[in-house]
Scaffold this motif. Structure first.
Motif, PDB file in Angstrom:
ATOM      1  N   TYR A 127       0.855  -1.177   0.000  1.00 35.05           N
ATOM      2  CA  TYR A 127       0.000   0.000   0.000  1.00 35.05           C
ATOM      3  C   TYR A 127       0.894   1.230   0.000  1.00 35.05           C
ATOM      4  CZ  TYR A 127      -4.320   2.581   0.785  1.00 35.05           C
ATOM      5  OH  TYR A 127      -5.394   3.414   0.630  1.00 35.05           O
ATOM      6  N   ASP A 129       0.443   4.066   1.768  1.00 34.32           N
ATOM      7  CA  ASP A 129       0.567   4.760   3.049  1.00 34.32           C
ATOM      8  C   ASP A 129      -0.119   3.937   4.134  1.00 34.32           C
ATOM      9  OD1 ASP A 129       1.165   6.679   4.885  1.00 34.32           O
ATOM     10  OD2 ASP A 129      -0.479   8.007   4.353  1.00 34.32           O
ATOM     11  N   THR A 130       0.484   3.913   5.325  1.00 37.04           N
ATOM     12  CA  THR A 130      -0.037   3.195   6.497  1.00 37.04           C
ATOM     13  C   THR A 130      -0.585   1.815   6.169  1.00 37.04           C
ATOM     14  OG1 THR A 130      -2.224   4.246   6.294  1.00 37.04           O
ATOM     15  CG2 THR A 130      -0.588   5.310   7.723  1.00 37.04           C
ATOM     16  N   PRO A 131       0.265   0.892   5.676  1.00 40.37           N
ATOM     17  CA  PRO A 131      -0.243  -0.445   5.385  1.00 40.37           C
ATOM     18  C   PRO A 131      -0.666  -1.218   6.629  1.00 40.37           C
ATOM     19  CG  PRO A 131       2.132  -0.403   5.235  1.00 40.37           C
ATOM     20  CD  PRO A 131       1.695   1.017   5.417  1.00 40.37           C
ATOM     21  N   LEU A 132      -0.159  -0.817   7.799  1.00 41.57           N
ATOM     22  CA  LEU A 132      -0.508  -1.522   9.028  1.00 41.57           C
ATOM     23  C   LEU A 132      -0.626  -0.495  10.152  1.00 41.57           C
ATOM     24  CD1 LEU A 132      -0.919  -4.340  10.281  1.00 41.57           C
ATOM     25  CD2 LEU A 132       1.515  -4.362  10.830  1.00 41.57           C
ATOM     26  N   SER A 133      -1.802  -0.411  10.763  1.00 42.87           N
ATOM     27  CA  SER A 133      -2.039   0.576  11.815  1.00 42.87           C
ATOM     28  C   SER A 133      -2.486  -0.124  13.087  1.00 42.87           C
ATOM     29  CB  SER A 133      -3.126   1.576  11.392  1.00 42.87           C
ATOM     30  OG  SER A 133      -2.730   2.291  10.244  1.00 42.87           O
ATOM     31  N   THR A 135      -4.479   0.694  16.549  1.00 46.25           N
ATOM     32  CA  THR A 135      -5.365   1.700  17.123  1.00 46.25           C
ATOM     33  C   THR A 135      -6.070   1.131  18.342  1.00 46.25           C
ATOM     34  OG1 THR A 135      -5.747   2.602  14.914  1.00 46.25           O
ATOM     35  CG2 THR A 135      -7.272   3.280  16.653  1.00 46.25           C
ATOM     36  N   GLN A 143       0.614  -1.168  22.339  1.00 47.61           N
ATOM     37  CA  GLN A 143       0.466  -1.431  20.913  1.00 47.61           C
ATOM     38  C   GLN A 143       1.833  -1.795  20.364  1.00 47.61           C
ATOM     39  OE1 GLN A 143      -2.306   1.435  18.831  1.00 47.61           O
ATOM     40  NE2 GLN A 143      -1.947   2.614  20.683  1.00 47.61           N
TER      41      GLN A 143
END
Length: 295
Positions: A127, A129-133, A135, A143
């Motif tokens: 991806y 941008d931000t493929p893994l977040s 939250t 986290q």
């Protein structure tokens, strides 16, 4: 002709009903591993034992039963591969196989929205941008990504509850940052392996330096005379072998090299003191002799 018209009239009078199924039959083929070409133009539902069809089971999992759906969109390999989904207590798994190949590809776990996800094999996230977040709405929740082996956490990377970012190695070993420089507080690191914009606090710093200047005490060491040293200082405004203020401002300094140079000057200073002490002792003795003669 009259018979045909009568038949059509009777058919037209028959009400048409749509058939609605409220269930799908699931076959019990628990001990059978069918090849892809077994399924043609069909959607199939079966009860299967996981070990028979090769669905992975995480360590400590004793769940054997599973439900499997097979989707064969065509009767041969020109249409598409045959696809299978397996549902069990450890998650959802997927595989496919080509008609006529006689073999299935490996099972791959399908991620679900909740619960612990155990994946066997590689996970590639593609991806922009931000493929893994990560939250969470809980202030007491960590986290992080954990690296486990043999049931023990070996290392982890992530945020703790005090909003600190951690790179932690547990149970021995080291943390290796290979193939790249590291900037702390700065992105301008030049040719440095580590660049820090700010103060470094440490209990102990060990520097591996080059040759240590004990050569100063060799008999053939060319110690400048005090007169030569005085002339050099008046001309250059810094000690011989020590970088000037301008050089330090432009190039910085090497701690190991500078400590060695400073020690060299201390050793040279010690030799000057010894020379002056020898001269003083000689003069003192000569004065004592003169005093004794005067008496």
């Amino acid at each position: 002709m009259k018979f045909l018209l009568l038949t059509l009239s009777l058919l037209a009078a028959i009400p048409v009903f749509s058939q609605v199924a409220d269930s799908v039959v699931v076959r019990d083929t628990r001990n059978v591993q069918e090849p892809p070409e077994y399924f043609r133009n069909i959607v199939h539902f079966d009860f299967k034992l996981r070990d028979v069809i090769g669905v992975p089971r995480p360590a400590g999992s004793f769940t054997q039963g599973s439900g499997m759906m097979t989707f064969a969109p065509w009767g041969d390999s020109t249409g598409n591969n045959v696809h299978q989904l397996n549902f069990n207590n450890d998650g959802i798994y997927y595989r496919q196989g080509a008609q006529g190949s006689g073999a299935w590809q490996a099972w791959r776990k399908v991620l679900t929205s909740q619960g612990i996800q155990v994946i066997y094999g590689h996970l590639n996230l593609n991806y922009d941008d931000t493929p893994l977040s990560f939250t969470t709405d809980k202030s007491t929740s960590w986290q992080y990504i954990a690296y486990n082996s043999g049931g023990t956490r070996k290392a982890w990377v992530g945020m703790d509850t005090d909003n600190n970012f951690n790179i932690t190695k547990e149970n021995g070993g080291i943390i290796v940052l290979k193939g790249a420089g590291v900037g702390i507080g700065t992105a301008s690191i030049g040719s440095c392996a580590l660049a820090v914009e700010g103060t470094i606090g440490a209990r102990k710093v060990k520097v591996t330096a080059g040759p240590w200047p004990d050569f100063v005490f060799e008999e053939n060491y060319p110690l400048p005379s005090l007169a030569e040293l005085s002339t050099y200082l008046k001309t250059n405004k810094h000690l011989p072998g020590i970088p000037s203020a301008a050089e330090v401002k432009n190039d910085g300094l090497d701690l190991g090299d500078m400590n060695a140079k400073l020690l060299q000057k201390v050793e040279e200073l010690s030799l000057y003191i010894i020379q002056q002490n020898e001269k003083l002792e000689k003069i003192t003795k000569e004065l004592e002799i003169l005093k004794s003669k005067i008496k």
